[in-house]
Scaffold this motif. Structure first.
Motif, PDB file in Angstrom:
ATOM      1  N   LYS A  90     -27.121  23.252  32.934  1.00 59.29           N
ATOM      2  CA  LYS A  90     -25.942  23.946  32.397  1.00 59.29           C
ATOM      3  C   LYS A  90     -24.929  24.088  33.515  1.00 59.29           C
ATOM      4  O   LYS A  90     -25.329  24.240  34.655  1.00 59.29           O
TER       5      LYS A  90
ATOM      6  N   ILE B   3     -34.794  25.621  19.213  1.00 57.21           N
ATOM      7  CA  ILE B   3     -34.079  25.965  20.447  1.00 57.21           C
ATOM      8  C   ILE B   3     -34.684  27.248  21.008  1.00 57.21           C
ATOM      9  O   ILE B   3     -34.817  28.234  20.285  1.00 57.21           O
TER      10      ILE B   3
ATOM     11  N   GLU C 128     -33.888  29.869  23.819  1.00 55.63           N
ATOM     12  CA  GLU C 128     -32.807  30.284  24.731  1.00 55.63           C
ATOM     13  C   GLU C 128     -32.694  31.801  24.658  1.00 55.63           C
ATOM     14  O   GLU C 128     -32.480  32.340  23.569  1.00 55.63           O
TER      15      GLU C 128
ATOM     16  N   GLU D  51     -25.465  26.578  20.755  1.00 57.25           N
ATOM     17  CA  GLU D  51     -26.310  25.386  20.627  1.00 57.25           C
ATOM     18  C   GLU D  51     -26.710  25.165  19.167  1.00 57.25           C
ATOM     19  O   GLU D  51     -26.729  24.029  18.685  1.00 57.25           O
ATOM     20  N   SER D  52     -27.009  26.251  18.450  1.00 59.56           N
ATOM     21  CA  SER D  52     -27.395  26.146  17.039  1.00 59.56           C
ATOM     22  C   SER D  52     -26.257  25.572  16.201  1.00 59.56           C
ATOM     23  O   SER D  52     -26.472  24.689  15.364  1.00 59.56           O
TER      24      SER D  52
ATOM     25  N   ILE E 145     -25.912  15.929  25.496  1.00 57.43           N
ATOM     26  CA  ILE E 145     -27.081  16.483  24.803  1.00 57.43           C
ATOM     27  C   ILE E 145     -27.348  15.705  23.516  1.00 57.43           C
ATOM     28  O   ILE E 145     -28.488  15.362  23.211  1.00 57.43           O
TER      29      ILE E 145
ATOM     30  N   SER F 138     -21.685  18.565  25.439  1.00 59.20           N
ATOM     31  CA  SER F 138     -22.370  18.411  24.151  1.00 59.20           C
ATOM     32  C   SER F 138     -22.643  16.939  23.826  1.00 59.20           C
ATOM     33  O   SER F 138     -23.685  16.607  23.270  1.00 59.20           O
TER      34      SER F 138
END
Length: 123
Positions: free
Chosen positions: A106, A8, A10, A19-20, A113, A110
């Motif tokens: 954005k 990732i 970012e 996100e992680s 994604i 989720s």
């Protein structure tokens, strides 16, 4: 079972953490970096199955990072998902032209994604 690896990229630390956590909780091996230069260095180390890439990054933007990933024969096979606040059709075209497999804006859902990631690195 061999965990799929995701890199990732970012620059916003809170989003990188979010996100992680999202991806780790779904069983992915996640590495996060804060800028484009670090992303290109980590790709050689981590050898990810997929890259999630922001566009607005310090040092080098996501479009250039994506172009470099795709230009390198050792990394050109890695799918890149652009995840960005840049919503214009022009930016989307630029991202896909740079070689991104998907372009997501954005704020993102989720589930959307996860669907994209699973479609790109099934198995």
């Amino acid at each position: 079972m061999n965990k799929k690896k995701i890199l990732i990229v970012e620059d916003e630390e809170s989003l990188l953490k979010l996100e992680s956590i999202l991806l780790s909780s779904r069983g992915y091996d996640v590495t996060g970096v804060l800028d484009g230069i670090a992303a290109l260095e980590q790709i050689d180390v981590v050898k990810p199955d997929l890259v999630i890439l922001d566009i607005m990054l310090p040092e080098m933007d996501g479009f250039e990072v994506c172009r470099r990933i795709k230009a390198n024969p050792a990394t050109s096979h890695i799918p890149v998902v652009m995840l960005t606040a840049k919503k214009s059709g022009q930016d989307q075209k630029k991202g896909l032209d740079a070689g991104a497999a998907a372009y997501v804006t954005k704020p993102f859902k989720s589930a959307r994604i996860m669907e994209i990631i699973q479609g790109l690195i099934a198995g």
